[in-house]
Each structure stands twice: as C-alpha cells, then as structure tokens.
Design a protein around this motif. Structure first.
Motif, short mmCIF file in Angstrom:
data_model
loop_
_atom_site.label_atom_id
_atom_site.label_comp_id
_atom_site.label_asym_id
_atom_site.label_seq_id
_atom_site.Cartn_x
_atom_site.Cartn_y
_atom_site.Cartn_z
N MET A 180 6.15 -3.28 -9.12
CA MET A 180 5.04 -3.55 -8.22
C MET A 180 4.22 -2.27 -8.10
O MET A 180 4.77 -1.17 -8.09
N THR A 181 2.92 -2.42 -8.03
CA THR A 181 2.00 -1.28 -7.97
C THR A 181 1.24 -1.31 -6.65
O THR A 181 0.85 -2.38 -6.18
N GLU A 182 1.07 -0.14 -6.06
CA GLU A 182 0.33 -0.07 -4.80
C GLU A 182 -1.09 -0.60 -4.97
O GLU A 182 -1.75 -0.37 -5.99
N ARG A 183 -1.54 -1.31 -3.95
CA ARG A 183 -2.90 -1.85 -3.83
C ARG A 183 -3.21 -2.90 -4.90
O ARG A 183 -4.37 -3.11 -5.24
N TRP A 192 0.82 -1.21 0.00
CA TRP A 192 0.00 0.00 0.00
C TRP A 192 0.85 1.26 0.00
O TRP A 192 0.32 2.36 -0.08
N LEU A 193 2.17 1.13 0.13
CA LEU A 193 3.02 2.31 0.17
C LEU A 193 4.37 1.95 -0.45
O LEU A 193 5.17 1.26 0.17
N LEU A 194 4.57 2.41 -1.65
CA LEU A 194 5.84 2.18 -2.35
C LEU A 194 6.45 3.53 -2.71
O LEU A 194 6.45 3.97 -3.85
N VAL A 215 18.38 -12.74 6.43
CA VAL A 215 17.60 -12.72 5.19
C VAL A 215 16.44 -11.74 5.32
O VAL A 215 15.75 -11.74 6.34
N THR A 216 16.20 -10.92 4.28
CA THR A 216 14.98 -10.11 4.21
C THR A 216 14.46 -10.11 2.78
O THR A 216 15.22 -10.11 1.82
N LEU A 217 13.15 -10.10 2.67
CA LEU A 217 12.47 -9.98 1.38
C LEU A 217 11.68 -8.68 1.41
O LEU A 217 10.82 -8.50 2.27
N HIS A 218 11.99 -7.78 0.47
CA HIS A 218 11.37 -6.46 0.44
C HIS A 218 10.49 -6.31 -0.80
O HIS A 218 10.74 -6.92 -1.84
N ALA A 219 9.46 -5.48 -0.65
CA ALA A 219 8.67 -5.02 -1.79
C ALA A 219 9.15 -3.62 -2.16
O ALA A 219 9.49 -2.82 -1.28
#
Length: 525
Positions: A136-139, A97-99, A112-116
């Motif tokens: 990637m697109t919000e919502r 919801w917030l990029l 390890v981390t997986l981010h958007a």
C-alpha cells in the motif's frame, strides 16, 4: 505531564453569569482563587506580569486528580440488528496518509481489526492473522473488502487507479468464522473502553458498506450501482457533511456519529478536480479524513463552577490554580473576560479582545522551542513554563500540520490552551518581549489603566452572539495588537457600528485578514 492545568468552558462571561472550570492535577489537592490580570508581560524591563487577588466563593482547597486526554478521531456505528442469513461482505475505500510502521486500524469491532500497512492490508481476528502480499502506498486509494462465507473470511485489496505505478491489489484468506460487526468502529480499533484508544487511522475513508452475499469479484463496488436488495448498510459520507452524523442509506438506518472532529468533505477516490467547492459536488468530496491527533473535547468533568458577581468590574480575570509546597509550587492561571451585566455598558470605551485569533493560533508550535527559547524563559521568572512543542496532547492550531502531513481545519475551546496564558512567550525576541496575541494585547489594557481611561472588555465571540447591539453601547471600540481573524458576523457588526457613527480604532497589524466560522451544531469550534 503538566502537574496542574485547566480550562474554562468559554472565553468570556457577563457579570452575573456562570463559568465552569475543568482541572487536571497530579497532586492530591490544589488551591484555587480568583485574580484580576492587569499585565501579562514577563519582561523584567517591562510592566511585568501583574495579578490582583479578588474574593471568590470557590476560593480554597479542591481535590486533585489526573485527567487523561483521548486524541484521535473515529466513527462509531451501532449495527446491533445485523443478522445476515448467509454470506456477507464489508467494503470500504481507503486512502492511507501515514504508513510509517505504526498500527493503522481502518475499522474494527470486538475481536476483529482491519489494518492498513505499507506491506499490505492485515486482518486480525481472535488471535489469528492474514495479510495481503501487495504493498500500500501513502495517498493512494484502495478498496478493502472482507467477504464472509461458510469457508471463512477472505480479505481483498484492490488498487483503484492502475496508472499509479506499483500494483497494490491482492487477497488473503482466514479459515475462521468471525464475530459479526454489530458495533462497528471506523478509523480506530476497539480497546474495551468508552474511548477507542488503539491504532487510530491517519487517512481518508469513503463509502463503507455492508452487503448481502459474497461480492468477491474483481470489479470495484460502486454503491449507487448496486441493487437496493444487496444493501444491509451504506454509510454515505457525502450526506450531512456539516454535521458529526454519518448517514446510513440502507434499509436499517444504522446511522453513526463522528468523534473528535475528523475533517469532512475531503476529496474522494474519484475526484475529478472540475469542482473545487464541495457543496457543488458533494459526491466527489464524500471522504472523511481521520487523524491520530484530532481533538475536539478533552471531556474533563467540571471541578467547580461559580457565578460571577453582578458587581464585578468588567476586565480580564483568571482562575489561579496552585499545588505543592510554597518553595516549589506548581501553578496555572486560566484567563477569561468579564463583560458588564446583560444590556449594559460601564464605560465609553470597549477593548475588543481578538478571541477568534487566539483560538486559531491555540497551541501553535512555532518550531522555536530551542535553547534560546528556554534560556529566555529561565531568565524571566514570570514566563509561562510550558510550550505546545512539548505537549501535543492538547491539540493543534490551524497553523500546525497533522502527524500525517495534512493541514489542520478545526480549533476547539474544549481543551487547555497553553498560548492563552499570561507570560507566554511566542519568541525569544532580542529586541523586546516576544509576545503575541493575548499577552501582547494586555499591554493596551495596562496602558488604559495607567492613563485612567475606563474600559469594558468584549470579545469576538460576544460580537458574534450579540451583534451591533453590543457595540452600540460604546463611543469607541479599540482593537488589540493582532485582530487577524473575523467571521461574517463580526465583520457585519463592526461595519454597521461604524456606519451609524461608532468609532473603531485599529491598533494592530495583520488585522481583518483571514476568515473563520463557528460551527452551527458543534459548540466551541
């Protein structure tokens, strides 16, 4: 930072009961005492802010220390028994919801981390990184998948609804063997402390799964369609949606817990819109919405507690906290209400303080913290000196919006509430004092005192706990200025009170309008 600030463990206490105070103080020492609050209006043309000192056992000096606030919600899961005998897959459905460039950790475990991100999902492991070159697109919903094989790790990003314009599917690889996810975090990255403080995710997650084997095909993983033998774990968020527990439907029962009250029963990836009540179609509301600014409990240790004397008159009191030199003192007064001892009344009149409404509006930033507001506050020395617009760390009101634009669903008592203070100005009103809620209700308390009318203090929370038995002790119950929010419990008790001869005097506006509920398992919300 506010130099000295505190909160109590509850709004009200009966005489003879116990109250706990939690204090954060930037000074090495502070002084505490007890006051009775008689009036809370800082307007120099009005009754003023009036407080009377009251003897108390806790009065005196206390050691000061700054206490942090850990905002942001996440889930934590102990999978210490995860020892795959070959390839394995970790998948989760994600709706960011917030990029806006800030880091958004979908999940993580030590190393390890997986981010958007707007440019695509990013996997970081032990100083290495791989990125999916697909936006990637919000919502919008995506499935993110980590596939671990002998050749390394493959990161897959699949857009779940292809009719939404830009294709957001792609993959990337990391030629490294990752440590196993044996302590898994969702919606935050581990930072080596008890409170994951990095990269809180803003958005929804649904159906995290740990699977046996390398599921690297293009088909979206549907948990219910997978063979049971494929499951190491499946955290089904459609279960226990009225709790802070997340349930693992896999064989190991690696159940987890939610921290800081993310919003449950949110619309999932394949919500149809046919059913608007999550209870009737929990599978369609199987997402949890996490926020970087969620807050349930500041978690501050109790600095001191005290037993309210059994003979202390019912009324409105405050624990006054002061630090610094007398010519430049920092001060906070934490209000609370004292009821008569259990099973008694000490007056014919009860003044019902609208604590549900206070809590709903707690720390509401009205967007009016401007020059006019500051000028009014400076002109009225009794005004409370802090504003929620300057101190978002203490959590939001349900009238606010989260940083990602979603609405706020919960309000908690376990934090300082700046709007619940004597002298707090809601508006720089040219026609009057600009008060709302607690400070405005103290006008009625001051008037009753001036008229010589004895009264007891009661609150919405007390009616919820004690029902009609509490109200029946009084000939008349007076509301305050804005008794807007009620629950089934308070409404039923007031209905039964009036039906059996009790007198309810409605002295407010916008009253009995909206509804709230207390959480059955999580105190204070």
């Amino acid at each position: 930072m506010i130099p000295i600030i505190g909160y109590a463990d509850r709004f009200s206490v009966r005489a003879g009961g116990r109250l706990e105070l939690k204090v954060s103080c930037a000074h090495a020492e502070y002084r505490a005492d007890l006051v009775r609050i008689r009036s809370a209006d800082p307007n120099p043309n009005g009754p003023g802010v009036r407080m009377e000192p009251v003897p108390a056992a806790f009065a005196g000096a206390h050691a000061g220390r700054v206490k942090p606030v850990h905002n942001g919600s996440w889930a934590e899961i102990d999978c210490a028994g995860f020892t795959p005998d070959g390839d394995w897959t970790l998948s989760v459905r994600v709706q960011p919801w917030l990029l806006d460039g800030r880091a958004q950790a979908v999940l993580g475990w030590p190393g390890v981390t997986l981010h958007a991100s707007a440019e695509g999902a990013v996997l970081r492991a032990d100083g290495q990184e791989c990125r999916v070159a697909a936006p990637m697109t919000e919502r919008r919903w995506y499935e993110l998948r980590l596939v671990s094989t002998g050749a390394g790790m493959r990161l897959m990003q699949t857009k779940l609804h292809s009719d939404w314009g830009v294709d957001g599917s792609g993959s990337a690889s990391l030629a490294a063997t990752l440590p196993l996810p044996q302590h898994l975090l969702l919606a935050a990255a581990p930072d080596g402390t008890a409170h994951p403080g990095r990269d809180h995710f803003n958005g929804r997650l649904e159906h995290p799964m740990l699977l046996r084997g390398a599921f690297d095909g293009p088909t979206v993983l549907e948990p219910a369609a997978l063979p049971r033998t494929a499951l190491h774990a499946w955290w089904d968020f459609s279960l226990g949606q009225d709790t802070d527990c997340i349930t693992d439907r896999g064989p190991h029962r690696w159940h987890g817990r939610l921290v800081n009250l993310p919003t449950r029963a949110s619309r999932g990836a394949f919500w149809t819109g046919r059913e608007l009540n999550w209870r009737h179609a929990p599978d369609e509301y199987a997402a949890i919405h996490f926020h970087a600014d969620d807050l349930y409990d500041c978690g501050w240790e109790t600095d001191f507690s005290f037993t309210v004397p059994a003979d202390l008159p019912s009324g409105v009191y405050g624990v006054r906290l002061r630090a610094g030199p007398e010519d430049n003192i920092d001060e906070d007064v934490v209000p609370f209400f004292v009821l008569p001892p259990p099973g008694t009344a000490t007056a014919k009149v009860a003044l019902l303080f609208s604590t549900y409404t206070y809590q709903v509006y707690a720390n509401f930033d009205r967007g009016n913290y401007d020059d006019a507001y500051r000028q009014r506050r400076a002109a009225w020395p009794g005004s409370y000196p802090h504003h929620p617009g300057d101190h978002k760390q203490f959590g939001l009101s349900t009238y606010d919006w989260h940083v990602d634009g979603s609405g706020v669903a919960h309000s908690t008592l376990r934090r300082p509430i700046l709007t619940f203070r004597a002298g707090y100005l809601a508006y720089p009103d040219a026609r009057g004092s600009g008060l709302r809620h607690f400070p405005a209700d103290m006008h009625l308390a001051a008037w009753l005192d001036a008229m010589g009318i004895a009264w007891d203090a009661i609150t919405d929370h007390d009616i919820e706990a004690e029902g009609t038995d509490l109200l029946a002790r009084y000939k008349v119950v007076l509301t305050g200025s804005h008794p807007e929010y009620h629950s089934l419990g308070t409404l039923d008790a007031l209905r039964d009170y009036t039906a059996t001869g009790g007198r309810l005097v409605y002295l407010g506006g916008n009253g009995f309008y909206w509804r709230v509920a207390l959480h059955a398992e999580t105190p204070g919300i």
